[in-house]
Design a protein around this motif. Sequence first.
Motif, PDB file in Angstrom:
ATOM      1  N   VAL A  97      68.795  41.333  69.202  1.00  0.00           N
ATOM      2  CA  VAL A  97      69.993  41.796  69.909  1.00  0.00           C
ATOM      3  C   VAL A  97      69.607  42.154  71.335  1.00  0.00           C
ATOM      4  CG1 VAL A  97      71.851  43.513  69.947  1.00  0.00           C
ATOM      5  CG2 VAL A  97      70.980  42.672  67.753  1.00  0.00           C
ATOM      6  N   TYR A  98      70.428  41.739  72.288  1.00  0.00           N
ATOM      7  CA  TYR A  98      70.202  42.163  73.666  1.00  0.00           C
ATOM      8  C   TYR A  98      71.444  42.886  74.162  1.00  0.00           C
ATOM      9  CZ  TYR A  98      73.155  38.395  75.529  1.00  0.00           C
ATOM     10  OH  TYR A  98      74.217  37.586  75.834  1.00  0.00           O
ATOM     11  N   ALA A  99      71.224  43.909  74.956  1.00  0.00           N
ATOM     12  CA  ALA A  99      72.326  44.705  75.505  1.00  0.00           C
ATOM     13  C   ALA A  99      72.221  44.677  77.011  1.00  0.00           C
ATOM     14  CB  ALA A  99      72.248  46.144  74.985  1.00  0.00           C
ATOM     15  N   ASP A 100      73.311  44.361  77.677  1.00  0.00           N
ATOM     16  CA  ASP A 100      73.248  44.166  79.124  1.00  0.00           C
ATOM     17  C   ASP A 100      73.955  45.257  79.903  1.00  0.00           C
ATOM     18  OD1 ASP A 100      75.773  41.500  79.080  1.00  0.00           O
ATOM     19  OD2 ASP A 100      75.908  43.636  78.687  1.00  0.00           O
ATOM     20  N   GLY A 101      74.208  46.396  79.290  1.00  0.00           N
ATOM     21  CA  GLY A 101      74.931  47.429  80.016  1.00  0.00           C
ATOM     22  C   GLY A 101      74.705  48.818  79.454  1.00  0.00           C
ATOM     23  N   LEU A 102      75.508  49.758  79.941  1.00  0.00           N
ATOM     24  CA  LEU A 102      75.363  51.156  79.547  1.00  0.00           C
ATOM     25  C   LEU A 102      75.728  51.397  78.092  1.00  0.00           C
ATOM     26  CD1 LEU A 102      76.877  52.897  82.715  1.00  0.00           C
ATOM     27  CD2 LEU A 102      74.460  52.760  82.083  1.00  0.00           C
ATOM     28  N   MET A 103      76.461  50.480  77.465  1.00  0.00           N
ATOM     29  CA  MET A 103      76.849  50.684  76.068  1.00  0.00           C
ATOM     30  C   MET A 103      75.653  50.727  75.134  1.00  0.00           C
ATOM     31  SD  MET A 103      80.384  48.699  75.256  1.00  0.00           S
ATOM     32  CE  MET A 103      81.920  49.134  76.088  1.00  0.00           C
ATOM     33  N   SER A 104      74.520  50.183  75.556  1.00  0.00           N
ATOM     34  CA  SER A 104      73.342  50.211  74.690  1.00  0.00           C
ATOM     35  C   SER A 104      72.884  51.641  74.416  1.00  0.00           C
ATOM     36  CB  SER A 104      72.189  49.422  75.327  1.00  0.00           C
ATOM     37  OG  SER A 104      71.735  50.044  76.509  1.00  0.00           O
ATOM     38  N   TYR A 105      73.249  52.571  75.283  1.00  0.00           N
ATOM     39  CA  TYR A 105      72.844  53.959  75.094  1.00  0.00           C
ATOM     40  C   TYR A 105      73.736  54.698  74.104  1.00  0.00           C
ATOM     41  CZ  TYR A 105      69.977  53.039  79.194  1.00  0.00           C
ATOM     42  OH  TYR A 105      69.059  52.508  80.072  1.00  0.00           O
ATOM     43  N   GLY A 106      74.835  54.067  73.689  1.00  0.00           N
ATOM     44  CA  GLY A 106      75.734  54.666  72.714  1.00  0.00           C
ATOM     45  C   GLY A 106      75.424  54.189  71.310  1.00  0.00           C
ATOM     46  N   PRO A 107      76.014  54.836  70.297  1.00  0.00           N
ATOM     47  CA  PRO A 107      75.734  54.467  68.911  1.00  0.00           C
ATOM     48  C   PRO A 107      76.390  53.152  68.517  1.00  0.00           C
ATOM     49  CG  PRO A 107      77.460  56.128  68.981  1.00  0.00           C
ATOM     50  CD  PRO A 107      76.968  55.958  70.394  1.00  0.00           C
ATOM     51  N   THR A 108      75.889  52.549  67.456  1.00  0.00           N
ATOM     52  CA  THR A 108      76.487  51.334  66.914  1.00  0.00           C
ATOM     53  C   THR A 108      77.924  51.628  66.503  1.00  0.00           C
ATOM     54  OG1 THR A 108      74.297  50.864  66.003  1.00  0.00           O
ATOM     55  CG2 THR A 108      76.094  49.439  65.293  1.00  0.00           C
ATOM     56  N   ARG A 109      78.837  50.731  66.872  1.00  0.00           N
ATOM     57  CA  ARG A 109      80.263  50.996  66.654  1.00  0.00           C
ATOM     58  C   ARG A 109      80.637  50.955  65.183  1.00  0.00           C
ATOM     59  NH1 ARG A 109      84.049  46.914  69.636  1.00  0.00           N
ATOM     60  NH2 ARG A 109      83.800  45.699  67.731  1.00  0.00           N
ATOM     61  N   ASP A 110      80.109  49.988  64.459  1.00  0.00           N
ATOM     62  CA  ASP A 110      80.446  49.805  63.052  1.00  0.00           C
ATOM     63  C   ASP A 110      79.173  49.638  62.234  1.00  0.00           C
ATOM     64  OD1 ASP A 110      83.349  49.657  63.483  1.00  0.00           O
ATOM     65  OD2 ASP A 110      82.910  47.720  64.429  1.00  0.00           O
ATOM     66  N   ARG A 111      79.271  50.019  60.966  1.00  0.00           N
ATOM     67  CA  ARG A 111      78.126  49.839  60.072  1.00  0.00           C
ATOM     68  C   ARG A 111      77.867  48.352  59.851  1.00  0.00           C
ATOM     69  NH1 ARG A 111      75.796  53.401  56.670  1.00  0.00           N
ATOM     70  NH2 ARG A 111      77.537  54.879  56.954  1.00  0.00           N
ATOM     71  N   LEU A 112      76.619  47.956  60.016  1.00  0.00           N
ATOM     72  CA  LEU A 112      76.259  46.549  59.823  1.00  0.00           C
ATOM     73  C   LEU A 112      76.134  46.229  58.335  1.00  0.00           C
ATOM     74  CD1 LEU A 112      73.459  45.780  62.445  1.00  0.00           C
ATOM     75  CD2 LEU A 112      75.868  45.169  62.562  1.00  0.00           C
ATOM     76  N   PRO A 113      76.521  45.024  57.941  1.00  0.00           N
ATOM     77  CA  PRO A 113      76.228  44.601  56.564  1.00  0.00           C
ATOM     78  C   PRO A 113      74.720  44.651  56.328  1.00  0.00           C
ATOM     79  CG  PRO A 113      77.728  43.057  57.646  1.00  0.00           C
ATOM     80  CD  PRO A 113      77.229  43.986  58.714  1.00  0.00           C
ATOM     81  N   ALA A 114      74.343  45.054  55.130  1.00  0.00           N
ATOM     82  CA  ALA A 114      72.917  45.219  54.834  1.00  0.00           C
ATOM     83  C   ALA A 114      72.141  43.934  55.039  1.00  0.00           C
ATOM     84  CB  ALA A 114      72.747  45.719  53.398  1.00  0.00           C
ATOM     85  N   ASP A 115      72.753  42.786  54.693  1.00  0.00           N
ATOM     86  CA  ASP A 115      72.019  41.533  54.818  1.00  0.00           C
ATOM     87  C   ASP A 115      71.843  41.107  56.269  1.00  0.00           C
ATOM     88  OD1 ASP A 115      74.661  40.973  55.211  1.00  0.00           O
ATOM     89  OD2 ASP A 115      74.731  39.193  53.941  1.00  0.00           O
ATOM     90  N   THR A 116      72.611  41.693  57.176  1.00  0.00           N
ATOM     91  CA  THR A 116      72.386  41.464  58.611  1.00  0.00           C
ATOM     92  C   THR A 116      71.395  42.477  59.164  1.00  0.00           C
ATOM     93  OG1 THR A 116      74.604  40.533  58.947  1.00  0.00           O
ATOM     94  CG2 THR A 116      73.473  41.389  60.890  1.00  0.00           C
ATOM     95  N   ALA A 117      71.569  43.738  58.790  1.00  0.00           N
ATOM     96  CA  ALA A 117      70.726  44.814  59.321  1.00  0.00           C
ATOM     97  C   ALA A 117      69.243  44.562  59.064  1.00  0.00           C
ATOM     98  CB  ALA A 117      71.149  46.159  58.723  1.00  0.00           C
ATOM     99  N   ILE A 118      68.901  44.050  57.885  1.00  0.00           N
ATOM    100  CA  ILE A 118      67.480  43.866  57.561  1.00  0.00           C
ATOM    101  C   ILE A 118      66.848  42.738  58.366  1.00  0.00           C
ATOM    102  CG2 ILE A 118      67.733  44.786  55.234  1.00  0.00           C
ATOM    103  CD1 ILE A 118      67.733  41.916  54.195  1.00  0.00           C
ATOM    104  N   ARG A 119      67.686  41.911  59.007  1.00  0.00           N
ATOM    105  CA  ARG A 119      67.155  40.783  59.785  1.00  0.00           C
ATOM    106  C   ARG A 119      67.016  41.093  61.270  1.00  0.00           C
ATOM    107  NH1 ARG A 119      70.829  36.224  59.438  1.00  0.00           N
ATOM    108  NH2 ARG A 119      72.470  37.519  58.546  1.00  0.00           N
ATOM    109  N   VAL A 120      67.546  42.233  61.728  1.00  0.00           N
ATOM    110  CA  VAL A 120      67.485  42.564  63.155  1.00  0.00           C
ATOM    111  C   VAL A 120      66.058  42.980  63.508  1.00  0.00           C
ATOM    112  CG1 VAL A 120      68.360  44.021  64.998  1.00  0.00           C
ATOM    113  CG2 VAL A 120      69.910  43.248  63.189  1.00  0.00           C
TER     114      VAL A 120
END
Length: 466
Positions: free
Chosen positions: A138-161
């Motif tokens: 994941v890449y973040a190109d702005g100030l939003m990267s300093y904030g929390p994740t907006r929604d809970r990620l599906p487990a099968d996606t989260a383990i691949r990040v």
Amino acid sequence: MTDANRTTQIFEASTLYGAATLAAALDAGQFGPRGAARRVLLVSNNATIPETAAELSEMAGWRGIAARFDTVIDWNETISPHHPSDWGPADRDAPVWERMLRRFWGLGDGRVELIVESVHAKPAAALATIFADADVHVYADGLMSYGPTRDRLPADTAIRVQRLLHLDLVPGLRPLLLAEHDVPSEVVPDDAFRAVLDEISAESRDGAGAGDDEEVPAQVAVILGQYLAALEILTPREEEALHERMLRGAAAAGFRAVVFKPHPTAPAHYSKVLEKAAADLGVRLTVLDTPMLAETVFERYRPGLVVGCFSTAMFTASAYYGVPIARVGTGPLLERITPYQNSNRVPLTIVDALVPDLERAKAGEVVTARADAARSVGPLVRTVGYCMQGKLNPGLRPEAEAWLDAHLNEETWRYFKRARLTALALPGGFASGLARQLPGSGTALRIARRVRKATLRDGKDGKAKR
């Protein structure tokens, strides 16, 4: 001809700023040497009406960015007539989509890596569903990267990040994005990003409409438009008034020449309001209608001041160009953005806490963002982040409680909502001390809500109705 078993890296981008961030990461070797994998740039136009918004390929500096990739693919065209922000495959259809895209894009049977922005939202979420075995960066190109994740990620996606790449816009401040999954963060080097920005600016000067023969004023202020009406934070009329306040503030600070950089999707009449105000103030106004990065404007005009509301470009002006920055209008927006979990809250909080208020500063007193920014704003950002997404970041609660106990006052109240603090049984909420001592969060919240309702009725009717 591509090797059927060769690794393919798919880089998804919806903005030129994001594509520039990817280019800098590539130049810095953060995705391995050129030739080690096939690099595909997947371009997505996420504007509400894509047909009316400028394409990335139309923006100054695009050619050099695109040259870093082996192939450029249009995601909108791939999924047409669906909209990139809305469409995602049903889980049962994902394997079919993967087979189709592998054939259509010439990926063969090789390994795929995804490099995406906003992994919790489409189109990144759609890609993660389709390529279900791919590692995700994941890449973040702005100030939003300093904030929390907006929604809970599906487990099968989260383990691949694998990691979060971000720009060091507030030096030393660690992102909250994806922190709940212990995703390591990695800074895209400043020198690599600045080199890409310089390359884009050079291409802009050489391209059509770059305005090489334009006379550039010796001392100019740049106003950044964000089109907050599109986010339904302000009405169009209120945003016009906000831009006019920025212009008047720049004039009061001594600037007789102002450049307005509108948001690419802003209506044309926004500039008409500014033109009248500039004429009344005796200020020379230049409105830029050529689609280009704000950073290209900084390079071209060498401004003495950049004014905005909470645009990320304000911090690139300070961090990468050493330009003084000032804000206008953040206070009311802190009140108005809803819900409290709105992802814009952290960028707004950072700007409000660190950047001087143009309308309160005296002429010549606007300065760059504070050198001790991370130390001064970090605890506040983590406290706001916990209030936004407490369930995703329970480990932040002790620090949030301590900060609120020590720092919640008339000056800092604007960053919080009493109802939110009450719901979380935090200091500053109704009966927060009692709520924190009661066993069971459900009981605590029910009692806190009853106390709040009774207090509100007391204020309205003079006594609580029983």
